[in-house]
Design a protein around this motif. Structure first.
Motif, PDB file in Angstrom:
ATOM      1  N   ASP A 244       0.813  -1.221   0.000  1.00  0.00           N
ATOM      2  CA  ASP A 244       0.000   0.000   0.000  1.00  0.00           C
ATOM      3  C   ASP A 244       0.846   1.271   0.000  1.00  0.00           C
ATOM      4  O   ASP A 244       0.298   2.372  -0.091  1.00  0.00           O
ATOM      5  CB  ASP A 244      -0.918   0.026   1.229  1.00  0.00           C
ATOM      6  CG  ASP A 244      -2.042  -0.983   1.125  1.00  0.00           C
ATOM      7  OD1 ASP A 244      -2.504  -1.237  -0.011  1.00  0.00           O
ATOM      8  OD2 ASP A 244      -2.449  -1.522   2.157  1.00  0.00           O
TER       9      ASP A 244
ATOM     10  N   SER B 256      -2.930   5.674   0.082  1.00  0.00           N
ATOM     11  CA  SER B 256      -3.686   4.762   0.943  1.00  0.00           C
ATOM     12  C   SER B 256      -3.778   5.259   2.385  1.00  0.00           C
ATOM     13  O   SER B 256      -2.768   5.502   3.036  1.00  0.00           O
ATOM     14  CB  SER B 256      -3.027   3.380   0.928  1.00  0.00           C
ATOM     15  OG  SER B 256      -3.538   2.569   1.956  1.00  0.00           O
TER      16      SER B 256
ATOM     17  N   TRP C 280      -2.085   2.777   4.763  1.00  0.00           N
ATOM     18  CA  TRP C 280      -0.635   2.937   4.865  1.00  0.00           C
ATOM     19  C   TRP C 280      -0.279   4.160   5.704  1.00  0.00           C
ATOM     20  O   TRP C 280       0.607   4.105   6.557  1.00  0.00           O
ATOM     21  CB  TRP C 280      -0.016   3.053   3.474  1.00  0.00           C
ATOM     22  CG  TRP C 280       1.480   3.183   3.485  1.00  0.00           C
ATOM     23  CD1 TRP C 280       2.386   2.159   3.599  1.00  0.00           C
ATOM     24  CD2 TRP C 280       2.244   4.387   3.409  1.00  0.00           C
ATOM     25  NE1 TRP C 280       3.669   2.661   3.582  1.00  0.00           N
ATOM     26  CE2 TRP C 280       3.616   4.030   3.468  1.00  0.00           C
ATOM     27  CE3 TRP C 280       1.911   5.735   3.277  1.00  0.00           C
ATOM     28  CZ2 TRP C 280       4.645   4.966   3.406  1.00  0.00           C
ATOM     29  CZ3 TRP C 280       2.936   6.673   3.214  1.00  0.00           C
ATOM     30  CH2 TRP C 280       4.282   6.284   3.281  1.00  0.00           C
TER      31      TRP C 280
END
Length: 203
Positions: free
Chosen positions: A29, A98, A101
């Protein structure tokens, strides 16, 4: 009386934080952008190759691989400078990156800052040697409240940097020999962090 030299075996958390920092670079991610965490692009690409050994021996570098000053200096009243800071730039992390993340980076930063806050209050020698903090940074961190740490954590995805990225050889050499954990070349590449850390701390 001679000062007691800090023993890295007493601070296994440093290897754990290094391992987690590398994992964030390799996370599926993580944004696929040039210069993530300020890393040299060819080193970042090498880390992400499918046949690269998981972590190799990167986590065994005898100091923290995360550069704290860009994050810490984002505090409005922070006196914390970073040697060669003007030459270090993190990439812009857009809102599209993301959220999972970014949350993981913040959790990592929260744990790291809390750990360092604890270390600077009990072992300034370790803070300087393994964490690369200058005396003024140690004093400021020791005085931080958890509310101040929480504010810094929110900026972590945009402010955290890999350490020693301004040195042209450190990361390329470290990554190149990471799959030779028992070699003398690997040992030399890992120990190269120490003179760089001294120069950064005292410079």
């Amino acid at each position: 009386m001679r000062a007691k030299f800090p023993d890295l075996d007493v601070y296994p958390e440093i290897a754990e934080f290094n391992r987690e920092f590398i994992r964030l670079m390799l996370d599926p991610d993580a944004p696929d952008i040039e210069g993530l965490f300020g890393m040299p692009q060819h080193s970042l690409q090498a880390l992400r190759e499918p046949d690269f050994p998981v972590y190799g021996s990167l986590d065994e570098v005898p100091c923290l691989l995360v550069e704290l000053a860009p994050l810490l200096s984002s505090s409005a009243d922070s006196p914390m400078g970073c040697h060669d800071m003007r030459r270090q730039q993190n990439v812009a992390i857009s809102e599209e990156v993301s959220s999972v993340w970014q949350s993981e980076v913040k959790v990592f930063a929260a744990g790291l800052l809390t750990y360092i806050w604890s270390v600077v209050r009990r072992d300034t020698a370790a803070a300087r040697l393994f964490l690369g903090l200058r005396p003024e940074s140690i004093a400021s961190l020791a005085a931080m409240s958890f509310i101040e740490i929480r504010k810094l954590v929110e900026q972590a995805p945009r402010k955290l940097m890999a350490r020693f990225t301004t040195d042209p050889r450190f990361w390329p050499d470290l990554v190149r020999v990471a799959n030779l954990p028992d070699s003398e070349t690997n040992t030399v590449a890992r120990l190269a962090a120490l003179p760089l850390l001294v120069a950064r701390t005292l410079g």
